[in-house]
Write a protein that holds these residues in place. Structure first.
Motif, PDB file in Angstrom:
ATOM      1  N   SER A  44     -25.876 -35.148 -56.215  1.00 39.62           N
ATOM      2  CA  SER A  44     -27.163 -35.466 -55.604  1.00 39.62           C
ATOM      3  C   SER A  44     -28.238 -35.660 -56.660  1.00 39.62           C
ATOM      4  N   VAL A  45     -29.293 -36.350 -56.260  1.00 42.96           N
ATOM      5  CA  VAL A  45     -30.502 -36.493 -57.068  1.00 42.96           C
ATOM      6  C   VAL A  45     -31.527 -35.533 -56.490  1.00 42.96           C
ATOM      7  N   THR A  68     -28.314 -37.832 -51.584  1.00 46.66           N
ATOM      8  CA  THR A  68     -26.878 -37.548 -51.715  1.00 46.66           C
ATOM      9  C   THR A  68     -26.155 -38.738 -52.330  1.00 46.66           C
ATOM     10  N   ILE A  69     -25.405 -38.480 -53.392  1.00 45.15           N
ATOM     11  CA  ILE A  69     -24.596 -39.507 -54.044  1.00 45.15           C
ATOM     12  C   ILE A  69     -23.141 -39.405 -53.602  1.00 45.15           C
ATOM     13  N   LYS A  96     -14.501 -42.246 -56.764  1.00 47.22           N
ATOM     14  CA  LYS A  96     -14.782 -43.373 -55.885  1.00 47.22           C
ATOM     15  C   LYS A  96     -13.457 -43.912 -55.368  1.00 47.22           C
ATOM     16  N   GLU A 104     -24.479 -43.606 -52.255  1.00 47.15           N
ATOM     17  CA  GLU A 104     -25.568 -44.025 -53.133  1.00 47.15           C
ATOM     18  C   GLU A 104     -24.969 -44.433 -54.471  1.00 47.15           C
ATOM     19  N   LYS A 105     -25.725 -45.137 -55.287  1.00 54.79           N
ATOM     20  CA  LYS A 105     -25.269 -45.529 -56.608  1.00 54.79           C
ATOM     21  C   LYS A 105     -24.949 -44.299 -57.448  1.00 54.79           C
ATOM     22  N   PHE A 106     -23.898 -44.393 -58.276  1.00 57.01           N
ATOM     23  CA  PHE A 106     -23.541 -43.299 -59.177  1.00 57.01           C
ATOM     24  C   PHE A 106     -24.455 -43.344 -60.399  1.00 57.01           C
ATOM     25  N   TYR A 107     -25.533 -42.570 -60.340  1.00 55.00           N
ATOM     26  CA  TYR A 107     -26.423 -42.464 -61.490  1.00 55.00           C
ATOM     27  C   TYR A 107     -25.800 -41.521 -62.514  1.00 55.00           C
ATOM     28  N   ILE A 117     -30.059 -34.974 -61.866  1.00 52.92           N
ATOM     29  CA  ILE A 117     -28.906 -35.635 -61.253  1.00 52.92           C
ATOM     30  C   ILE A 117     -27.667 -34.842 -61.658  1.00 52.92           C
ATOM     31  N   TYR A 119     -23.526 -33.450 -60.798  1.00 57.05           N
ATOM     32  CA  TYR A 119     -22.222 -33.626 -60.148  1.00 57.05           C
ATOM     33  C   TYR A 119     -21.487 -32.290 -60.255  1.00 57.05           C
ATOM     34  N   CYS A 273     -34.957 -45.096 -52.609  1.00 58.95           N
ATOM     35  CA  CYS A 273     -34.778 -43.842 -53.347  1.00 58.95           C
ATOM     36  C   CYS A 273     -36.129 -43.297 -53.822  1.00 58.95           C
TER      37      CYS A 273
END
Length: 337
Positions: A44-45, A68-69, A96, A104-107, A117, A119, A273
């Motif tokens: 998540s961011v 949420t990513i 993935k 959401e995009k994987f930052y 950010i 994981y 975002c």
């Protein structure tokens, strides 16, 4: 009685299209029964607005709902028993899944002041209502996908800057106002996170002796809160490039190593975002005046960073920041084309 997650890679660095493998290690004094072992993967961011950068109403909310990513659960083992001693239980999962549309995009992983950010992989060994569950969490690092990189890299962009008594936005001490000073230099504004920031700085003239010259690496974090934009700048690290009164006209090299977890590629998330992350450097000269040390600042220079230079598109265009509360700046962004 303990449980630990050990990933197959010691550096814990992965890319979104890769398989993550590891082991769940349990150390038990006696065997236990369980109702299943599950691995939860969350990303998540996290956004936080401080009272000083937003209005009174926005400051009450403080923490904004995380973006949420990734959110998935992997069943490692069904119900059974774990024997005493040390037991290693292997697991694997795709970040993935093929054909799966991400939330959401994987930052890239980033630990900032107002934006982070992360994981995380968490294991939960359920033991029923009468016993406390065993759990453990480990953070892994995400970097950009190499398969999406263009073939041709972009040559570094150099920005020339200068500082005199006329560029200072605050009052000057008499010694500096009458004698004057001029500092010039150049720095690369397009760089890879794995490479140092390079440039040079020259003290062309100064009527007052110099005590120290430092380069500040800062992060600029902007968050969209309702119809307002809260922007904060904070110091990441300080690099001293000179100590004492340097010779006039001497070129001083600038060489800054980027701390990986505290930096990330420049992020310009859209309206959905509502956040933005950039890096900047600032040249600081401390002068040895009679009354007190005087700190002179050059222009803010914002950097466009990535984990690989190749990820930048073929065109770089000028970018206007979300906030205009900083000194004169030079901004660069990734082109949309």
């Amino acid at each position: 009685m303990s449980v630990e997650i050990k990933l197959s890679r010691s550096n814990r660095i992965y890319r979104p299209n890769e398989l993550v493998e590891g082991k769940i290690v349990t150390k038990l004094s006696s065997s236990i029964s369980h109702q299943g072992i599950r691995l939860n993967v969350n990303a998540s961011v996290n956004l936080q607005v401080r009272g000083g950068s937003a209005g009174v109403i926005e400051s009450f909310y403080g923490v904004i709902k995380p973006i949420t990513i990734l959110n998935k659960t992997v069943e490692v083992l069904k119900s059974g028993r774990i024997s005493s001693g040390t037991t290693e239980i292997p697991f694997s999962f795709w970040l993935k899944d093929p054909g799966e549309k991400p939330l959401e995009k994987f930052y890239e992983t980033y630990h900032g002041g107002d934006i982070s950010i992360q994981y995380l992989a968490s294991v939960d060994i359920s033991r029923g209502y009468l016993h406390k569950s065993l759990s453990a969490t480990v953070e892994f690092i995400i970097e950009s996908e190499k398969e999406n990189l263009p073939e041709k890299p972009i040559s570094p962009e150099m920005v020339i800057f200068y500082m005199t008594q006329d560029t200072q936005r605050h009052s000057l001490l008499p010694e500096l106002k009458s004698g004057g000073f001029r500092v010039s230099g150049k720095v690369c504004t397009l760089c890879s996170l794995s490479d140092p920031i390079e440039g040079e700085l020259t003290i062309e003239s100064s009527a007052v002796p110099i005590q120290s010259i430092e380069i500040h690496l800062l992060r600029l974090e902007s968050i969209l809160v309702g119809e307002k934009i809260a922007t904060e700048s904070s110091l990441i690290q300080t690099t001293q490039i000179a100590d004492g009164d340097v010779c006039r006209g001497m070129t001083l090299p600038i060489y800054i190593i980027l701390p990986r977890l505290l930096t990330c590629p420049s992020i310009f998330a859209g309206e959905n975002c509502g956040f933005q992350i950039m890096l900047a450097i600032e040249s600081i000269q401390i002068y040895n005046c009679s009354a007190r040390p005087y700190i002179g600042k050059s222009v803010f220079i914002c950097l466009c960073t990535a984990d690989e230079l190749d990820i930048f598109p073929a065109r770089i265009s000028e970018f206007r920041p979300l906030s205009h509360g900083f000194p004169k700046q030079i901004y660069w962004k990734l082109s949309d084309n």
